[in-house]
Scaffold this motif. Sequence first.
Motif, mmCIF file in Angstrom:
data_model
loop_
_atom_site.group_PDB
_atom_site.id
_atom_site.type_symbol
_atom_site.label_atom_id
_atom_site.label_comp_id
_atom_site.label_asym_id
_atom_site.label_seq_id
_atom_site.Cartn_x
_atom_site.Cartn_y
_atom_site.Cartn_z
ATOM 1 N N TRP A 155 0.822 -1.310 0.142
ATOM 2 C CA TRP A 155 -0.050 0.077 0.103
ATOM 3 C C TRP A 155 0.852 1.313 0.071
ATOM 4 O O TRP A 155 1.915 1.200 0.445
ATOM 5 N N TRP A 156 0.334 2.198 -0.536
ATOM 6 C CA TRP A 156 0.740 3.595 -0.510
ATOM 7 C C TRP A 156 -0.108 4.511 -0.605
ATOM 8 O O TRP A 156 -1.148 4.426 -0.734
ATOM 9 N N PRO A 157 0.046 5.969 0.002
ATOM 10 C CA PRO A 157 -0.940 6.918 0.278
ATOM 11 C C PRO A 157 -1.345 7.337 -1.354
ATOM 12 O O PRO A 157 -0.622 7.626 -2.204
ATOM 13 N N VAL A 158 -2.640 7.852 -1.178
ATOM 14 C CA VAL A 158 -3.276 8.590 -2.263
ATOM 15 C C VAL A 158 -3.690 9.986 -1.543
ATOM 16 O O VAL A 158 -3.919 10.210 -0.757
ATOM 17 N N ARG A 159 -3.207 10.927 -2.521
ATOM 18 C CA ARG A 159 -3.562 12.136 -2.077
ATOM 19 C C ARG A 159 -5.011 12.663 -2.792
ATOM 20 O O ARG A 159 -5.314 12.503 -3.841
ATOM 21 N N ILE A 160 -5.530 13.478 -1.963
ATOM 22 C CA ILE A 160 -6.877 14.116 -2.386
ATOM 23 C C ILE A 160 -6.723 15.555 -2.508
ATOM 24 O O ILE A 160 -6.088 16.134 -1.565
ATOM 25 N N VAL A 172 -5.092 11.863 -6.580
ATOM 26 C CA VAL A 172 -3.880 11.806 -7.073
ATOM 27 C C VAL A 172 -3.090 10.590 -6.614
ATOM 28 O O VAL A 172 -2.712 10.586 -5.439
ATOM 29 N N PHE A 173 -2.831 9.667 -7.604
ATOM 30 C CA PHE A 173 -1.781 8.748 -7.219
ATOM 31 C C PHE A 173 -0.540 8.467 -8.196
ATOM 32 O O PHE A 173 -0.521 9.155 -9.201
ATOM 33 N N GLU A 174 0.577 7.742 -7.672
ATOM 34 C CA GLU A 174 1.917 7.871 -8.236
ATOM 35 C C GLU A 174 2.375 6.573 -8.392
ATOM 36 O O GLU A 174 2.392 5.536 -7.425
ATOM 37 N N ARG A 175 3.047 6.322 -9.278
ATOM 38 C CA ARG A 175 3.954 5.060 -9.386
ATOM 39 C C ARG A 175 5.068 5.453 -10.306
ATOM 40 O O ARG A 175 5.149 5.715 -11.227
ATOM 41 N N SER A 176 6.065 4.975 -9.719
ATOM 42 C CA SER A 176 7.535 5.309 -10.070
ATOM 43 C C SER A 176 7.586 6.760 -10.957
ATOM 44 O O SER A 176 8.307 6.836 -11.719
ATOM 45 N N GLU A 218 5.439 8.635 -11.972
ATOM 46 C CA GLU A 218 4.541 9.265 -13.062
ATOM 47 C C GLU A 218 2.940 9.186 -12.101
ATOM 48 O O GLU A 218 2.722 8.359 -11.147
ATOM 49 N N ARG A 219 2.377 10.356 -12.574
ATOM 50 C CA ARG A 219 0.984 10.561 -11.498
ATOM 51 C C ARG A 219 0.002 10.530 -12.407
ATOM 52 O O ARG A 219 -0.006 10.999 -13.518
ATOM 53 N N ARG A 220 -1.405 10.360 -11.838
ATOM 54 C CA ARG A 220 -2.541 10.238 -12.375
ATOM 55 C C ARG A 220 -3.472 10.641 -11.495
ATOM 56 O O ARG A 220 -3.174 10.622 -10.249
ATOM 57 N N ALA A 221 -4.634 11.303 -12.118
ATOM 58 C CA ALA A 221 -5.616 11.565 -11.124
ATOM 59 C C ALA A 221 -7.063 11.009 -11.398
ATOM 60 O O ALA A 221 -7.146 10.821 -12.609
ATOM 61 N N VAL A 222 -7.880 10.815 -10.589
ATOM 62 C CA VAL A 222 -9.344 10.537 -10.708
ATOM 63 C C VAL A 222 -10.172 11.426 -10.110
ATOM 64 O O VAL A 222 -9.867 12.287 -9.285
ATOM 65 N N VAL A 223 -11.582 11.809 -10.534
ATOM 66 C CA VAL A 223 -12.299 12.590 -10.059
ATOM 67 C C VAL A 223 -13.003 11.826 -8.961
ATOM 68 O O VAL A 223 -13.597 10.836 -9.101
ATOM 69 N N ALA A 224 -13.043 12.458 -7.569
ATOM 70 C CA ALA A 224 -13.409 11.813 -6.499
ATOM 71 C C ALA A 224 -14.978 11.422 -6.643
ATOM 72 O O ALA A 224 -15.301 10.523 -6.264
ATOM 73 N N ARG A 225 -15.876 12.530 -7.015
ATOM 74 C CA ARG A 225 -16.980 12.154 -7.554
ATOM 75 C C ARG A 225 -17.379 10.830 -8.215
ATOM 76 O O ARG A 225 -18.321 10.319 -8.074
ATOM 77 N N GLN A 226 -16.563 10.723 -9.220
ATOM 78 C CA GLN A 226 -16.772 9.418 -10.034
ATOM 79 C C GLN A 226 -16.363 8.208 -9.354
ATOM 80 O O GLN A 226 -17.126 7.168 -9.267
ATOM 81 N N MET A 227 -15.375 8.371 -8.377
ATOM 82 C CA MET A 227 -14.874 7.103 -7.531
ATOM 83 C C MET A 227 -15.955 7.024 -6.281
ATOM 84 O O MET A 227 -15.801 5.854 -5.920
ATOM 85 N N ALA A 228 -16.824 7.966 -6.038
ATOM 86 C CA ALA A 228 -17.592 7.824 -5.010
ATOM 87 C C ALA A 228 -18.810 6.577 -5.475
ATOM 88 O O ALA A 228 -19.274 5.833 -4.734
ATOM 89 N N GLU A 235 3.758 -0.251 -13.946
ATOM 90 C CA GLU A 235 3.624 -0.986 -12.665
ATOM 91 C C GLU A 235 2.004 -1.163 -12.559
ATOM 92 O O GLU A 235 1.385 -0.072 -12.755
ATOM 93 N N PRO A 236 1.498 -2.081 -11.925
ATOM 94 C CA PRO A 236 -0.012 -2.334 -11.612
ATOM 95 C C PRO A 236 -0.383 -1.305 -10.442
ATOM 96 O O PRO A 236 0.305 -1.149 -9.532
ATOM 97 N N TYR A 237 -1.701 -0.703 -10.532
ATOM 98 C CA TYR A 237 -2.009 -0.229 -9.265
ATOM 99 C C TYR A 237 -3.570 -0.438 -9.089
ATOM 100 O O TYR A 237 -4.300 -0.808 -10.181
ATOM 101 N N LEU A 238 -4.211 -0.258 -7.886
ATOM 102 C CA LEU A 238 -5.419 -0.305 -7.489
ATOM 103 C C LEU A 238 -5.613 0.606 -6.421
ATOM 104 O O LEU A 238 -4.952 0.761 -5.328
ATOM 105 N N VAL A 239 -6.467 1.591 -6.790
ATOM 106 C CA VAL A 239 -7.029 2.833 -6.047
ATOM 107 C C VAL A 239 -8.263 2.426 -5.510
ATOM 108 O O VAL A 239 -9.508 2.293 -6.287
ATOM 109 N N SER A 240 -8.512 2.682 -4.221
ATOM 110 C CA SER A 240 -9.976 2.491 -3.687
ATOM 111 C C SER A 240 -10.337 3.615 -3.002
ATOM 112 O O SER A 240 -9.524 4.358 -2.342
ATOM 113 N N PHE A 241 -11.795 4.050 -2.733
ATOM 114 C CA PHE A 241 -12.227 5.289 -2.304
ATOM 115 C C PHE A 241 -13.370 4.863 -1.712
ATOM 116 O O PHE A 241 -14.305 4.213 -2.038
#
Lengths: 192, 78
Positions: free
Chosen positions: A44-49, B44-48, B50-60, B72-78
């Motif tokens: 796991w690692w942090p995600v920033r809001i 906003v999340f990062e791997r090696s 490189e960063r990407r963002a997703v819209v929090a309302r869509q993730m809701a 690299e694989p990623y899984l972001v949960s909200f």
Amino acid sequence: MLHFGCSGLANGLAVLSDEETWSDWDHITGECFAGPHEGRVMDWWPVRITTLEQARREQPGLGVLISSYRSVVERLVERFAPRAIGGEGFLPPHFRVTMAGRVDRRLDGLRNGLGVIDGGQARFYPMDRVPAAGLEDRWADRILVVRRRPDGVPYAAWKGGGEPEMQLLSRWYGFSFTWPGCAVVEGDESER
Amino acid sequence: MRSSPDRSRAKIKRRGFAFEPFRPTDAPLPLSQLDADPREELLVFERSGERRAVVARQMAYHHTVQGDLAGEPYLVSF
């Protein structure tokens, strides 16, 4: 490779499942708590809001992933989703029936704050008690500095450099169910 | 000490997801082209590096976004 999605609720928190085995995973800790993968823990690692406004200032080259999925439920959720940064939030009734017990009464369940985890220890810093100048909190032989970014979101870093293992913006009920008995730090005082 | 969820009180589908997972296939939209309120919340999340963002309302709704970033694989949960 496992493929995940949300399959339900436990303690008012989303539960993830992988579609390969339908094992159940804690979406905060990354731990599988039921099913063929029970006991496995994801890295796991942090995600920033943050806000769009702040992201434009700090990271103008950022790419945004946009979902094109549409449904009635999706539209309703997007329309009524509470703000994560400083929003009051609400807990639908069907969330409460999934809770293992009462929410820890030290704080209101929907109180927003920064949860910090490092070396097996967990502490919660209510957002409204982080002063504008920040606060310092001693963790064993290190000092954690908690400040607010321009977007209002608190963030933590060690005084000598580096960041804790994990930090996340969280409602009290979710953090306290996941880390029961965690310390609550308000202002410059620790309540343990 | 962290605690695992109590499955006896949980409401979990035995098979199938409660919400459609987000598994992006399109190229990310440049931030400059995102037409939204300045207060719109982003994750906003990062791997090696490189960063990407997703819209929090869509993730809701989606609750998860999963893919690859910087190889690299990623899984972001909200």
